[in-house]
Write a protein that holds these residues in place. Structure first.
Motif, PDB file in Angstrom:
ATOM      1  N   GLN A  37       0.825  -1.211   0.000  1.00  0.00           N
ATOM      2  CA  GLN A  37       0.000   0.000   0.000  1.00  0.00           C
ATOM      3  C   GLN A  37       0.857   1.258   0.000  1.00  0.00           C
ATOM      4  OE1 GLN A  37      -2.561  -0.507   3.404  1.00  0.00           O
ATOM      5  NE2 GLN A  37      -4.012  -1.777   2.280  1.00  0.00           N
ATOM      6  N   THR A  40       2.165   1.827  -3.507  1.00  0.00           N
ATOM      7  CA  THR A  40       1.077   2.344  -4.345  1.00  0.00           C
ATOM      8  C   THR A  40       0.829   3.816  -4.046  1.00  0.00           C
ATOM      9  OG1 THR A  40       0.035   0.163  -4.419  1.00  0.00           O
ATOM     10  CG2 THR A  40      -1.355   2.049  -4.963  1.00  0.00           C
ATOM     11  N   ALA A  41       0.831   4.174  -2.772  1.00  0.00           N
ATOM     12  CA  ALA A  41       0.607   5.567  -2.371  1.00  0.00           C
ATOM     13  C   ALA A  41       1.719   6.478  -2.878  1.00  0.00           C
ATOM     14  CB  ALA A  41       0.494   5.661  -0.853  1.00  0.00           C
ATOM     15  N   LYS A  42       2.959   5.987  -2.868  1.00  0.00           N
ATOM     16  CA  LYS A  42       4.073   6.785  -3.379  1.00  0.00           C
ATOM     17  C   LYS A  42       3.890   7.086  -4.863  1.00  0.00           C
ATOM     18  CE  LYS A  42       7.719   5.279  -0.188  1.00  0.00           C
ATOM     19  NZ  LYS A  42       8.982   4.515  -0.078  1.00  0.00           N
ATOM     20  N   GLU A  44       1.012   7.113  -6.536  1.00  0.00           N
ATOM     21  CA  GLU A  44      -0.150   7.995  -6.682  1.00  0.00           C
ATOM     22  C   GLU A  44       0.174   9.434  -6.283  1.00  0.00           C
ATOM     23  OE1 GLU A  44      -3.206   7.344  -8.014  1.00  0.00           O
ATOM     24  OE2 GLU A  44      -2.376   5.386  -8.541  1.00  0.00           O
ATOM     25  N   ALA A  45       1.020   9.600  -5.275  1.00  0.00           N
ATOM     26  CA  ALA A  45       1.356  10.946  -4.796  1.00  0.00           C
ATOM     27  C   ALA A  45       2.134  11.742  -5.837  1.00  0.00           C
ATOM     28  CB  ALA A  45       2.150  10.854  -3.498  1.00  0.00           C
TER      29      ALA A  45
END
Length: 86
Positions: A37, A40-42, A44-45
């Motif tokens: 997660q 994935t967040a990295k 998306e950011a």
């Protein structure tokens, strides 16, 4: 002395060992999920926000409208107040 050894927290207990093992396995799985997660967040950011320009324009307009409303409020308050007559 035998009684003390059998009832110390360090005695080998198969149920406790199994719970520990299950908890460890669950914690490792949870850690792997959280790592995925995070990756994935990295990603998306870093992506550009598609409506970024529109958001900036509307935020600016909202600020302008709020300023106009605030000006109207202070004028209304001044008109509603009557001087004290003594």
């Amino acid at each position: 002395m035998l009684w003390i050894k059998e009832h110390t927290p360090f005695r080998k207990d198969s149920k406790t060992a199994q719970k520990f093992s299950d908890n460890l396995s669950h914690s490792r799985e949870r850690l792997e999920t959280l790592k995925a997660q995070l990756e994935t967040a990295k990603v998306e950011a870093v992506k550009e926000f598609p409506q970024e320009q529109e958001l900036a324009e509307k935020t600016e307009r909202l600020g302008e409208l709020n300023a106009l409303l605030d000006v109207g409020k202070s004028d209304k308050v001044m008109m509603d107040e009557e001087p004290d007559e003594k």
